[in-house]
Design a protein around this motif. Sequence first.
Motif, PDB file in Angstrom:
ATOM      1  N   TYR A 295     -47.388  21.548 -41.076  1.00 55.21           N
ATOM      2  CA  TYR A 295     -46.856  22.787 -40.414  1.00 55.21           C
ATOM      3  C   TYR A 295     -46.703  23.375 -40.886  1.00 55.21           C
ATOM      4  O   TYR A 295     -47.248  24.001 -41.785  1.00 55.21           O
ATOM      5  CB  TYR A 295     -44.767  21.897 -40.047  1.00 55.21           C
TER       6      TYR A 295
ATOM      7  N   ILE B 118     -38.504  34.282 -35.525  1.00 54.18           N
ATOM      8  CA  ILE B 118     -39.575  34.155 -35.991  1.00 54.18           C
ATOM      9  C   ILE B 118     -40.745  35.179 -35.747  1.00 54.18           C
ATOM     10  O   ILE B 118     -41.094  36.165 -36.570  1.00 54.18           O
ATOM     11  CB  ILE B 118     -40.521  32.626 -34.734  1.00 54.18           C
TER      12      ILE B 118
ATOM     13  N   ALA C 277     -45.327  21.179 -45.234  1.00 55.13           N
ATOM     14  CA  ALA C 277     -45.244  22.688 -44.116  1.00 55.13           C
ATOM     15  C   ALA C 277     -45.435  23.291 -45.727  1.00 55.13           C
ATOM     16  O   ALA C 277     -45.392  24.011 -46.638  1.00 55.13           O
ATOM     17  CB  ALA C 277     -43.545  22.750 -44.711  1.00 55.13           C
TER      18      ALA C 277
ATOM     19  N   TYR D 199     -43.717  25.952 -33.786  1.00 55.55           N
ATOM     20  CA  TYR D 199     -43.025  26.587 -32.374  1.00 55.55           C
ATOM     21  C   TYR D 199     -42.971  25.066 -31.676  1.00 55.55           C
ATOM     22  O   TYR D 199     -43.837  25.060 -30.995  1.00 55.55           O
ATOM     23  CB  TYR D 199     -42.793  27.992 -32.193  1.00 55.55           C
TER      24      TYR D 199
ATOM     25  N   HIS E  44     -47.712  29.533 -36.936  1.00 50.46           N
ATOM     26  CA  HIS E  44     -46.141  29.101 -37.422  1.00 50.46           C
ATOM     27  C   HIS E  44     -46.137  27.909 -36.410  1.00 50.46           C
ATOM     28  O   HIS E  44     -46.102  28.609 -36.062  1.00 50.46           O
ATOM     29  CB  HIS E  44     -45.153  30.383 -36.761  1.00 50.46           C
TER      30      HIS E  44
ATOM     31  N   THR F  31     -44.723  27.632 -41.792  1.00 49.91           N
ATOM     32  CA  THR F  31     -43.085  28.065 -41.133  1.00 49.91           C
ATOM     33  C   THR F  31     -43.413  29.955 -42.384  1.00 49.91           C
ATOM     34  O   THR F  31     -44.358  29.311 -43.270  1.00 49.91           O
ATOM     35  CB  THR F  31     -41.723  27.257 -42.146  1.00 49.91           C
TER      36      THR F  31
ATOM     37  N   ASN G  50     -36.794  30.384 -45.157  1.00 48.52           N
ATOM     38  CA  ASN G  50     -35.370  30.513 -44.971  1.00 48.52           C
ATOM     39  C   ASN G  50     -34.476  30.862 -45.276  1.00 48.52           C
ATOM     40  O   ASN G  50     -33.569  30.868 -45.796  1.00 48.52           O
ATOM     41  CB  ASN G  50     -35.389  30.066 -43.044  1.00 48.52           C
TER      42      ASN G  50
ATOM     43  N   MET H  97     -36.198  25.631 -37.726  1.00 48.23           N
ATOM     44  CA  MET H  97     -38.098  26.651 -37.740  1.00 48.23           C
ATOM     45  C   MET H  97     -39.383  26.077 -38.052  1.00 48.23           C
ATOM     46  O   MET H  97     -39.851  26.357 -37.108  1.00 48.23           O
ATOM     47  CB  MET H  97     -37.626  27.935 -38.863  1.00 48.23           C
ATOM     48  N   MET H  98     -39.189  25.403 -39.294  1.00 49.14           N
ATOM     49  CA  MET H  98     -40.777  24.200 -38.824  1.00 49.14           C
ATOM     50  C   MET H  98     -41.327  23.365 -37.886  1.00 49.14           C
ATOM     51  O   MET H  98     -42.443  23.184 -37.698  1.00 49.14           O
ATOM     52  CB  MET H  98     -40.454  23.603 -39.967  1.00 49.14           C
TER      53      MET H  98
END
Length: 872
Positions: free
Chosen positions: A413, A750, A390, A736, A734, A415, A420, A558-559
């Motif tokens: 990935y 996001i 990530a 998603y 990002h 993010t 967060n 979120m990732m």
Amino acid sequence: MKVAATLSKQLIFKYEHQADDLNMDELVQAAARVIAPLWPIETFAARHPWMGLEEQTFEQTARRLKQQLLVDIYPKPSIFRSAKQRGEIDEAMLEKKLMYWLDSHPSDLPRETAEAFCKAALKLDEIPEELMSSPHVKKLAKQASSGVKADRETSFIKPLSVFAGQKTAHLLDHHVIKWCKLYLDESQSAWRLPHREKGFYSAWRRLVEHDPALSRAERQRLNRWPEEPRDALKRALAALDISNGDMQDYLEAHLLSLPGWAGMMLWRSRQSRDEEELLLEYLAVRLSMEWMLIEPHLPLSKPKLEKERQLVPLIAAWLHWGDLTPDEWLELSPAEQKARLTLARRFDGMTCRRLWLEAWEQTYAAEIKKVTANQPAAAETSEPVLAQLAFCIDVRSEPFRRALEKSGPFETYGTAGFFNLAIETCELGSKHSHSSLPVILKPQHRVKETAEESSFKSYQEHQKAAASLSSAFKTMKQNLLAGMLLPEVSGPWLSLQMAARSLAPRKAGEAFRKARKTWLKKPQAKLSLDRMETSETGIPVGFTEEEKTAYVRQALQMMGITDRFAPLVVICGHSSRSTNNPYASALDCGACGGASGAFNARVLAALCNLPSVRQRLRSDGIFIPDDTAFAAAEHMTTLDELHWLYVPELSEKAQKAFDRMNSALPDVSRTVGAERLAELPQFGYKNPRNEIERFAEDWSEVRPEWGLARNASFIIGTRRLTRGADLEGRAFLHSYDWRNDQDGSILSGIISGPGTVAQWINLQYYASTVAPHYYGSGNKATQTVTSGLGVMQGNASDLLTGLPWQSVMLSDQEIYHAPLRLLVVIEAPREHIERLLEQDHGFRKKIENTWILLASIDPHGNWENWTKQNDE
């Protein structure tokens, strides 16, 4: 004297009667929309300068700045021509936009006449100066003025000091800058401003009467000036004869005069209750000094723009682009002249450049559309995924992710780089904490590094010794007698250091860094993850069990990593390395408040490895296999390297993945480094790897890396959209998956978080490129670090708000950053986009007013533009 006394009494009478009708606090807060808060440069936070003006369209803001400040925020014609030569602007797209504009703005002229004029104007060939100043053109304008209405453009208010002459305006700025530097200084001056603890206005009020830079008469004018800033601001506005209806505009004009210092005052006013009135005090000081300087010249006459002067450029445009002679112009009837003048006024230079910018942006959007449409379906591979990584959405992660995925069975990935975690961090032995999250958020927890007492004590002693040595050196420099001896004492050592850093910067930097690390002997530190006492700032240290689980759950969602966990999952923060660079924090993680994302990566990885957290996650349907391990690493963007920060005990499968990745990383670094080095100005690199390392260590290097230059898009979707595609390091990526976000909460998060940060970064680079003299920070070689806050050019400039010339330009004539507004691409069904725009008013306004551009890709691969520019 009697007349002056009478006028003075009248002004005081006016001031007293206006006072009850005005709320200065509300007036100042409303005026503050024209500037943006400015963070100290050591925690550089990207922000765009027009964040308070997004209720207006981009073009409306551009026209206001052009008329009020002569600041042009559309790219210059030369920038467009260069982009067209590079193939970045599709000429057919530009032609299409022109046709749409003509269809949308009907004219009384024949279509072919209007089209020919607009096509000629669209070539951006400037009207010759000799034509603009020609007596013949002025005569034509005078003859036409009697039958043509004057231009009814909005008239923006300017400070009265401007009308008193540029010398007076510069003198006012000079005085205000001096007082701001004295008050805001954090670390550089040997003596603090007297009475500073009483506030900016009070300190100024007590000292200004003794300022030797002012004449005796000027100082005497302030003898009976109010002691309170609100009263002073009201009196100054009344004395300057500013009507109630014009007061906000007048305050805005003064804030725009020095947006850097005003922006720093605005930021400070939002940090603590003790300084919440600081912006009001700043305006009280500035307007009081303005009245003091211009009082002998009041009332001032303001120049008026005569109608015939407005018509000169319009007639000159027709003579130049319309291919008319003066005689042919005179042969036209009044109605025909009026129709031509109306078209020239509508299709002016700003309209032309708006069409060029939109064509440039849509050409780039077409490229992104092509890239995402041509991605093949995910192929079945015989080799299972060994590791998932990530990365931050930062555009510099894109080339590294692409190269890493090609090197083996790895998935990546994207993010936000703070993962967060709403935390502030405190390193081992430090009394200071750093908010490691976007500046639009506030930390909710503190995480500290701890170590065993025996090893920590030695480390702390060495830290104190280093700090004492630095403090003693600074004290000696600022002491008259000690300063005379200092060169004799420190000269030999500093001369050797200078020679080493200048002649062999790469080896010297590495040697100094290793020597410091060896001497400090920092012990293995642990993180205070468990809830402990509340810190002195009122923020709890560590997390409860429920909070740990909530943060991990949110981060994984979120990732987009909530199932199919690989044996090794790596959380990758990022940072940069440079020497003697005031803008070092601008190259670090924008999502971490201008710091490295390493601390956040370590915290999240450690939380994910906790058995109690994994057990709780199972109730949410997130099953992390027992043999899956989370590790933390740091992507060093200047070196294109991945450095391990935290590696727990690994299972057999995770160890295999770890070893496989370590064997691939050197080739990944070489591949990405060569790609990045090719974009830097060429000096004939003999050894690319050595040159990359030199960029990070050379204290004379003004461009250690390009940072986020050329950023242009923010793609929110699955990696399937872009995997394997060369996005040239221009895209924020990002992860998603709309299928896991049926209520739209993840997408909303996001957009409001990482999306806002990406937009701020994008428009800061944009502003620094198109208007470097106003929104940039000039040449690094001539910058002066002032007050420990930021940089200036010389010793009496505005506090510079944007990026330096070397961050956006290849040379004096050639730009590197492409000034495009951010293109946001969302992979989701149409109804999801509609719901987002309905619920998020602020985001919808940004789209409607073209501060950012929006497109979406539905599950069938269909592309839709949501930004309705003038050809849609």
